[in-house]
Design a protein around this motif. Structure first.
Motif, PDB file in Angstrom:
ATOM      1  N   LEU A 178      -1.644  13.245 -12.239  1.00  0.00           N
ATOM      2  CA  LEU A 178      -0.688  12.382 -11.547  1.00  0.00           C
ATOM      3  C   LEU A 178      -0.968  12.324 -10.052  1.00  0.00           C
ATOM      4  O   LEU A 178      -1.260  13.356  -9.436  1.00  0.00           O
ATOM      5  N   LEU A 179      -0.869  11.122  -9.508  1.00  0.00           N
ATOM      6  CA  LEU A 179      -0.850  10.912  -8.063  1.00  0.00           C
ATOM      7  C   LEU A 179       0.574  10.548  -7.690  1.00  0.00           C
ATOM      8  O   LEU A 179       1.108   9.534  -8.160  1.00  0.00           O
ATOM      9  N   LEU A 180       1.210  11.361  -6.851  1.00  0.00           N
ATOM     10  CA  LEU A 180       2.587  11.135  -6.421  1.00  0.00           C
ATOM     11  C   LEU A 180       2.560  10.737  -4.952  1.00  0.00           C
ATOM     12  O   LEU A 180       2.102  11.507  -4.097  1.00  0.00           O
ATOM     13  N   THR A 181       3.035   9.513  -4.650  1.00  0.00           N
ATOM     14  CA  THR A 181       2.971   8.992  -3.281  1.00  0.00           C
ATOM     15  C   THR A 181       4.331   8.531  -2.789  1.00  0.00           C
ATOM     16  O   THR A 181       5.270   8.358  -3.566  1.00  0.00           O
ATOM     17  N   HIS A 182       4.384   8.292  -1.491  1.00  0.00           N
ATOM     18  CA  HIS A 182       5.568   7.682  -0.879  1.00  0.00           C
ATOM     19  C   HIS A 182       5.435   6.163  -0.898  1.00  0.00           C
ATOM     20  O   HIS A 182       6.303   5.465  -1.425  1.00  0.00           O
ATOM     21  N   HIS A 183       4.386   5.644  -0.335  1.00  0.00           N
ATOM     22  CA  HIS A 183       4.198   4.188  -0.295  1.00  0.00           C
ATOM     23  C   HIS A 183       3.745   3.662  -1.654  1.00  0.00           C
ATOM     24  O   HIS A 183       2.889   4.268  -2.310  1.00  0.00           O
ATOM     25  N   PRO A 184       4.284   2.539  -2.090  1.00  0.00           N
ATOM     26  CA  PRO A 184       3.988   2.020  -3.432  1.00  0.00           C
ATOM     27  C   PRO A 184       2.528   1.634  -3.617  1.00  0.00           C
ATOM     28  O   PRO A 184       1.900   1.051  -2.730  1.00  0.00           O
ATOM     29  N   MET A 185       2.012   1.966  -4.790  1.00  0.00           N
ATOM     30  CA  MET A 185       0.670   1.524  -5.160  1.00  0.00           C
ATOM     31  C   MET A 185       0.640   0.004  -5.309  1.00  0.00           C
ATOM     32  O   MET A 185      -0.335  -0.652  -4.923  1.00  0.00           O
ATOM     33  N   LEU A 186       1.698  -0.560  -5.875  1.00  0.00           N
ATOM     34  CA  LEU A 186       1.817  -2.013  -6.075  1.00  0.00           C
ATOM     35  C   LEU A 186       3.100  -2.449  -5.382  1.00  0.00           C
ATOM     36  O   LEU A 186       4.185  -2.078  -5.805  1.00  0.00           O
ATOM     37  N   PHE A 187       2.956  -3.244  -4.334  1.00  0.00           N
ATOM     38  CA  PHE A 187       4.119  -3.580  -3.528  1.00  0.00           C
ATOM     39  C   PHE A 187       4.540  -5.039  -3.666  1.00  0.00           C
ATOM     40  O   PHE A 187       5.698  -5.343  -3.912  1.00  0.00           O
ATOM     41  N   ARG A 188       3.619  -5.965  -3.531  1.00  0.00           N
ATOM     42  CA  ARG A 188       3.978  -7.384  -3.527  1.00  0.00           C
ATOM     43  C   ARG A 188       3.822  -8.057  -4.885  1.00  0.00           C
ATOM     44  O   ARG A 188       3.993  -9.248  -5.006  1.00  0.00           O
ATOM     45  N   GLY A 189       3.505  -7.315  -5.898  1.00  0.00           N
ATOM     46  CA  GLY A 189       3.363  -7.894  -7.223  1.00  0.00           C
ATOM     47  C   GLY A 189       1.934  -8.308  -7.488  1.00  0.00           C
ATOM     48  O   GLY A 189       1.248  -8.833  -6.616  1.00  0.00           O
ATOM     49  N   VAL A 190       1.480  -8.055  -8.698  1.00  0.00           N
ATOM     50  CA  VAL A 190       0.109  -8.383  -9.091  1.00  0.00           C
ATOM     51  C   VAL A 190       0.102  -9.762  -9.735  1.00  0.00           C
ATOM     52  O   VAL A 190       0.742  -9.980 -10.759  1.00  0.00           O
ATOM     53  N   LYS A 191      -0.610 -10.713  -9.124  1.00  0.00           N
ATOM     54  CA  LYS A 191      -0.682 -12.072  -9.651  1.00  0.00           C
ATOM     55  C   LYS A 191      -1.958 -12.303 -10.450  1.00  0.00           C
ATOM     56  O   LYS A 191      -2.070 -13.292 -11.183  1.00  0.00           O
ATOM     57  N   SER A 192      -2.914 -11.421 -10.278  1.00  0.00           N
ATOM     58  CA  SER A 192      -4.132 -11.458 -11.078  1.00  0.00           C
ATOM     59  C   SER A 192      -4.672 -10.047 -11.164  1.00  0.00           C
ATOM     60  O   SER A 192      -4.360  -9.198 -10.322  1.00  0.00           O
ATOM     61  N   LEU A 193      -5.467  -9.783 -12.177  1.00  0.00           N
ATOM     62  CA  LEU A 193      -6.010  -8.446 -12.389  1.00  0.00           C
ATOM     63  C   LEU A 193      -7.531  -8.532 -12.385  1.00  0.00           C
ATOM     64  O   LEU A 193      -8.149  -8.936 -13.363  1.00  0.00           O
ATOM     65  N   SER A 194      -8.112  -8.166 -11.265  1.00  0.00           N
ATOM     66  CA  SER A 194      -9.555  -8.278 -11.091  1.00  0.00           C
ATOM     67  C   SER A 194     -10.016  -7.194 -10.135  1.00  0.00           C
ATOM     68  O   SER A 194      -9.321  -6.885  -9.155  1.00  0.00           O
ATOM     69  N   PRO A 195     -11.203  -6.616 -10.363  1.00  0.00           N
ATOM     70  CA  PRO A 195     -11.726  -5.620  -9.428  1.00  0.00           C
ATOM     71  C   PRO A 195     -12.101  -6.227  -8.076  1.00  0.00           C
ATOM     72  O   PRO A 195     -12.402  -5.501  -7.130  1.00  0.00           O
ATOM     73  N   LEU A 196     -12.064  -7.559  -7.969  1.00  0.00           N
ATOM     74  CA  LEU A 196     -12.343  -8.225  -6.702  1.00  0.00           C
ATOM     75  C   LEU A 196     -11.136  -8.210  -5.770  1.00  0.00           C
ATOM     76  O   LEU A 196     -11.248  -8.520  -4.583  1.00  0.00           O
ATOM     77  N   ASP A 197      -9.965  -7.868  -6.309  1.00  0.00           N
ATOM     78  CA  ASP A 197      -8.725  -7.809  -5.560  1.00  0.00           C
ATOM     79  C   ASP A 197      -8.363  -6.340  -5.322  1.00  0.00           C
ATOM     80  O   ASP A 197      -8.588  -5.493  -6.189  1.00  0.00           O
ATOM     81  N   LEU A 198      -7.798  -6.018  -4.150  1.00  0.00           N
ATOM     82  CA  LEU A 198      -7.508  -4.623  -3.822  1.00  0.00           C
ATOM     83  C   LEU A 198      -6.531  -3.999  -4.806  1.00  0.00           C
ATOM     84  O   LEU A 198      -6.766  -2.889  -5.304  1.00  0.00           O
TER      85      LEU A 198
END
Length: 256
Positions: A61-81
């Protein structure tokens, strides 16, 4: 304890109802909710580097404060951060939990940890209309000169520099870890003479100082990072996990 069971424990302590309406936090990514939590890596940010560090350290597990996904994923590609982070977590078998504004607001979270790191006694809470209890009000033992107090903050948090705006003696202090410029008016209304936060824009800090409120900017990372040790203690207590700390700060101070 499984990843899902641990998340339920964390969610019970800091429920989603404490999060701001615009926020996106919680169980960010979880390829196997029934996986046992043996090793946890804690970082402020779910960057590709922290995800890679989790995989390299065989963390579940990686436990963080800042969200891994914040603005919503509109596409799923390794070309996108965002897509790259998801693929990295999937390939590394790493689940990600992010507790953002709920951890700012809730007891034992970011701002309580900040007060403890500074050695200041909490008198109460303050905030804005949406989060009336996000910030903390603390008090020094005796009035302090602002430059001396700012130096004390820098040393306590281990930050390379702090920025001070204002010249009032410091006694009653408002704390908002991270980006706290939106809480300047609330801090003044709570009777504070000083606001410690991570960052505030030049103009807001200038206006606040002229209006009688000192602003001490100690860095977004440094004002929020103290909570990571608290999260590690909690994970050890809840599930006996081995905890690893990771510094995700990519900001550097250049003096030459």
């Amino acid at each position: 304890m499984t990843i899902l069971e641990l998340y339920k424990e964390l969610d019970a302590r800091w429920p989603r109802t404490l999060s701001c309406s615009w926020d996106n936090d919680g169980l960010m990514f979880c390829p196997d909710p029934e996986r046992e939590v043996k090793r946890v890596i804690l970082a402020l940010d779910a960057t590709r580097a922290s995800i890679a560090a989790a995989a390299d350290a065989n963390c579940d597990l990686l436990l963080t404060h800042h969200p891994m996904l914040f603005r919503g994923v509109k596409s799923l590609s390794p070309l996108d951060l965002s897509g790259s982070r998801i693929f990295d977590a999937w390939n590394g078998g790493v689940s990600v939990i992010s507790l953002h504004t709920r951890l700012d607001t809730g007891d034992g979270g970011v701002n309580d940890a900040l007060a403890e790191a500074l050695g200041l006694h909490i008198l109460g809470k303050f905030g804005d209309e949406e989060t009336p209890e996000l910030g903390r009000i603390v008090e020094t033992e005796a009035p302090a000169e602002p430059v001396d107090f700012a130096s004390r903050v820098r040393k306590a948090l281990g930050c390379p520099v702090v920025q001070l705006s204002g010249d009032r003696p410091v006694r009653r202090v408002a704390l908002v870890g991270g980006d706290g410029k939106d809480f300047i008016r609330a801090a003044a209304a709570a009777g504070a003479d000083t606001l410690i936060t991570g960052a505030a824009s030049y103009n807001t800090a200038l206006d606040a100082a002229e209006d009688g409120l000192n602003i001490i900017e100690a860095g977004h990372y440094y004002t929020e990072a103290p909570v990571l040790a608290k999260l590690a203690e909690l994970c050890r207590a809840l599930c006996g996990a081995e905890c690893v700390m990771y510094d995700s700060n990519l900001t550097r101070t250049v003096t030459e």
